[in-house]
Design a protein around this motif. Sequence first.
Motif, PDB file in Angstrom:
ATOM      1  N   SER A   1      45.043  47.956  48.315  1.00 53.40           N
ATOM      2  CA  SER A   1      45.879  48.235  47.146  1.00 53.40           C
ATOM      3  C   SER A   1      46.642  46.975  46.728  1.00 53.40           C
ATOM      4  O   SER A   1      46.842  46.720  45.537  1.00 53.40           O
ATOM      5  N   ARG A   2      47.035  46.177  47.717  1.00 55.95           N
ATOM      6  CA  ARG A   2      47.694  44.904  47.395  1.00 55.95           C
ATOM      7  C   ARG A   2      46.715  43.969  46.659  1.00 55.95           C
ATOM      8  O   ARG A   2      47.076  43.282  45.705  1.00 55.95           O
ATOM      9  N   VAL A   3      45.470  43.977  47.093  1.00 56.74           N
ATOM     10  CA  VAL A   3      44.458  43.129  46.445  1.00 56.74           C
ATOM     11  C   VAL A   3      44.267  43.567  44.993  1.00 56.74           C
ATOM     12  O   VAL A   3      44.219  42.740  44.080  1.00 56.74           O
ATOM     13  N   ARG A   4      44.207  44.891  44.770  1.00 57.92           N
ATOM     14  CA  ARG A   4      44.035  45.388  43.394  1.00 57.92           C
ATOM     15  C   ARG A   4      45.206  44.979  42.512  1.00 57.92           C
ATOM     16  O   ARG A   4      45.042  44.595  41.360  1.00 57.92           O
ATOM     17  N   GLU A   5      46.410  45.071  43.114  1.00 64.25           N
ATOM     18  CA  GLU A   5      47.619  44.687  42.382  1.00 64.25           C
ATOM     19  C   GLU A   5      47.523  43.202  41.980  1.00 64.25           C
ATOM     20  O   GLU A   5      47.811  42.831  40.846  1.00 64.25           O
ATOM     21  N   LEU A   6      47.104  42.378  42.944  1.00 63.00           N
ATOM     22  CA  LEU A   6      46.994  40.942  42.660  1.00 63.00           C
ATOM     23  C   LEU A   6      45.915  40.682  41.609  1.00 63.00           C
ATOM     24  O   LEU A   6      46.079  39.837  40.730  1.00 63.00           O
ATOM     25  N   ALA A   7      44.796  41.419  41.692  1.00 62.17           N
ATOM     26  CA  ALA A   7      43.718  41.236  40.713  1.00 62.17           C
ATOM     27  C   ALA A   7      44.262  41.515  39.316  1.00 62.17           C
ATOM     28  O   ALA A   7      44.031  40.756  38.371  1.00 62.17           O
ATOM     29  N   ARG A   8      45.025  42.606  39.192  1.00 66.26           N
ATOM     30  CA  ARG A   8      45.579  42.960  37.881  1.00 66.26           C
ATOM     31  C   ARG A   8      46.535  41.870  37.400  1.00 66.26           C
ATOM     32  O   ARG A   8      46.501  41.461  36.246  1.00 66.26           O
ATOM     33  N   GLU A   9      47.366  41.371  38.353  1.00 68.01           N
ATOM     34  CA  GLU A   9      48.318  40.318  38.004  1.00 68.01           C
ATOM     35  C   GLU A   9      47.602  39.085  37.440  1.00 68.01           C
ATOM     36  O   GLU A   9      48.033  38.509  36.448  1.00 68.01           O
ATOM     37  N   TYR A  10      46.506  38.708  38.078  1.00 69.79           N
ATOM     38  CA  TYR A  10      45.811  37.497  37.622  1.00 69.79           C
ATOM     39  C   TYR A  10      45.057  37.720  36.316  1.00 69.79           C
ATOM     40  O   TYR A  10      44.979  36.821  35.485  1.00 69.79           O
TER      41      TYR A  10
ATOM     42  N   ILE B   1      36.454  40.116  45.518  1.00 70.30           N
ATOM     43  CA  ILE B   1      35.539  39.810  44.407  1.00 70.30           C
ATOM     44  C   ILE B   1      35.337  41.063  43.556  1.00 70.30           C
ATOM     45  O   ILE B   1      35.442  41.029  42.329  1.00 70.30           O
ATOM     46  N   ARG B   2      35.100  42.200  44.235  1.00 74.65           N
ATOM     47  CA  ARG B   2      34.907  43.458  43.488  1.00 74.65           C
ATOM     48  C   ARG B   2      36.151  43.786  42.670  1.00 74.65           C
ATOM     49  O   ARG B   2      36.062  44.178  41.511  1.00 74.65           O
ATOM     50  N   ALA B   3      37.337  43.635  43.286  1.00 80.50           N
ATOM     51  CA  ALA B   3      38.579  44.023  42.604  1.00 80.50           C
ATOM     52  C   ALA B   3      38.798  43.172  41.360  1.00 80.50           C
ATOM     53  O   ALA B   3      39.208  43.680  40.312  1.00 80.50           O
ATOM     54  N   LEU B   4      38.515  41.882  41.451  1.00 78.30           N
ATOM     55  CA  LEU B   4      38.773  41.031  40.295  1.00 78.30           C
ATOM     56  C   LEU B   4      37.863  41.399  39.127  1.00 78.30           C
ATOM     57  O   LEU B   4      38.324  41.558  37.996  1.00 78.30           O
ATOM     58  N   PHE B   5      36.574  41.565  39.406  1.00 85.29           N
ATOM     59  CA  PHE B   5      35.658  41.880  38.304  1.00 85.29           C
ATOM     60  C   PHE B   5      35.844  43.314  37.817  1.00 85.29           C
ATOM     61  O   PHE B   5      35.657  43.597  36.633  1.00 85.29           O
ATOM     62  N   ALA B   6      36.264  44.213  38.706  1.00 80.38           N
ATOM     63  CA  ALA B   6      36.524  45.594  38.279  1.00 80.38           C
ATOM     64  C   ALA B   6      37.717  45.627  37.323  1.00 80.38           C
ATOM     65  O   ALA B   6      37.810  46.481  36.450  1.00 80.38           O
TER      66      ALA B   6
ATOM     67  N   ILE C   1      34.122  33.555  42.887  1.00 80.07           N
ATOM     68  CA  ILE C   1      34.592  34.246  41.686  1.00 80.07           C
ATOM     69  C   ILE C   1      34.293  33.412  40.435  1.00 80.07           C
ATOM     70  O   ILE C   1      33.785  33.930  39.434  1.00 80.07           O
ATOM     71  N   ALA C   2      34.563  32.111  40.499  1.00 80.13           N
ATOM     72  CA  ALA C   2      34.267  31.255  39.343  1.00 80.13           C
ATOM     73  C   ALA C   2      32.754  31.208  39.101  1.00 80.13           C
ATOM     74  O   ALA C   2      32.288  31.375  37.967  1.00 80.13           O
ATOM     75  N   GLY C   3      31.999  31.022  40.161  1.00 78.60           N
ATOM     76  CA  GLY C   3      30.535  30.955  40.019  1.00 78.60           C
ATOM     77  C   GLY C   3      29.955  32.291  39.597  1.00 78.60           C
ATOM     78  O   GLY C   3      28.935  32.344  38.893  1.00 78.60           O
ATOM     79  N   GLY C   4      30.597  33.377  40.007  1.00 75.47           N
ATOM     80  CA  GLY C   4      30.142  34.720  39.621  1.00 75.47           C
ATOM     81  C   GLY C   4      30.312  34.927  38.130  1.00 75.47           C
ATOM     82  O   GLY C   4      29.410  35.435  37.454  1.00 75.47           O
ATOM     83  N   LEU C   5      31.454  34.496  37.594  1.00 75.99           N
ATOM     84  CA  LEU C   5      31.654  34.639  36.147  1.00 75.99           C
ATOM     85  C   LEU C   5      30.657  33.765  35.392  1.00 75.99           C
ATOM     86  O   LEU C   5      30.062  34.190  34.388  1.00 75.99           O
TER      87      LEU C   5
END
Length: 415
Positions: free
Chosen positions: A121-130, A369-374, A258-262
């Motif tokens: 949940s902390r990771v998801r929060e950070l993903a949203r923040e970024y 990685i999943r959280a950021l792209f999600a 993450i950069a290479g994935g995008l």
Amino acid sequence: MTVTIEQAGLMLADPLSYTDEERLHQGLALLRREAPVHFVQAPGFQPFYAVTRQVHVREVEADGALWLSEPRPALAPAASERAKTGSRVRTLVNMDDPDHRVIRAIGADWFRPKAMRMLESRVRELAREYVDRMAGLGGECDFATDVAVHYPLSVILSLLGLPESDYPRMLQLTRELFGAQDAELGRDGGKDNRMAVLLDFFAYFQELTAARRARPTDDLASAIANALVDGQPLNDVETMSYYVIIATAGHDTTSSTIAGGLQALLQNPGEMARLREDPALMPAAADEMIRWVTPVKEFMRTASADTVLGGVPIAKGESVLLSYPSANRDEDVFADPFTFDVGRDPNRHLAFGFGAHYCLGAALARIEIRALFAELLPRLESIEPAGFPEWTATTFVGGLKHLPVRYKLRADKQR
Ligand code: HEM
């Protein structure tokens, strides 16, 4: 321009070769085909055998008694190996059993599924923040430096339990360490000054250990500071080494992916659309990004006895370089290895290694990685390249260091 076998072998010791992926993969494909266990004598380096087929990488990593991490866990210039500049730092990747098993167990609990679920949940929060931060940048940014680099470091430092005010310092040190050979990222213009950077890490973590021993908290830093082996706490070097491996291994690896994935999604708009339409593909897509980017370029092992690998005799004391980017494009393992396929299944990549040293943070990396792209994909109205991407010059860990993009991003995710 075609690459010869000789040149392909030398590429593995040249940081610049990793900035030209097309040429690199041309060379690696040639080695897999013609000389899968190939002797390389690169100027300035002790000789090694380049191992480029997945079957041989697995064979080496599966036998930790025959193939040792010490004394040469990764490629370094001969001068620094002779001076033994790294001898003070002994992280998990340097160790063999029995030490490796004992020391790995200290941190292992913090990476098990239960701990990961708590961190999620902390990771998801950070993903949203970024992603919010990206939305606030006005429609254009360098995705690598503005987003990809900061987010995984925040995750790792949360796990360790470090204060947010220390993040910039950690970011700088990690980049200097892994970008040591890169003129832009490395200290002193890329003169490979790793020891000076490590000493700075040590100074920082020495203070942290003292603080966590005086007042233990519920975080990974406390677990390391207060760990007992045979009833004794870890000594200073052991404690520092542990922090260094966690802080560094968990950072540039994930940010490069993450950069290479995008970048891969931008180059394959059909795959981007497919993933947006079917978010259930996200786990497979994250693993395909990891395979595609393969941010860890190599680790090495040294033979503890005379042996034969892929028909090539290797003497006790000689070393092999395990080429993960090559193993992850191996035609014998992957259908269409040079196609980026967000639904690839099975995906038996070796980006996290194999065997006793298998990446401790693999589950965490996947969650990140999943959280950021999600978070990012449903909010994107459009995205396109806004300049030339640039790769880190490194033989060890890296990927895209610049990825300029132009985009329209909704401020809030529509649920
Ligand atoms: C996409 C991201 C990542 C990739 C591709 C990656 C890759 C690797 C590889 C190839 C190894 C060596 C495996 C071997 O020798 O067989 C490794 C080891 C390790 N990784 Fe990762 N890693 C990633 C993310 C992380 C994260 C997020 C952490 C969290 C702290 C982490 C912590 C470690 C540690 C502690 C080791 C040493 C394990 C040992 O030697 O026993 N890694 N990683």
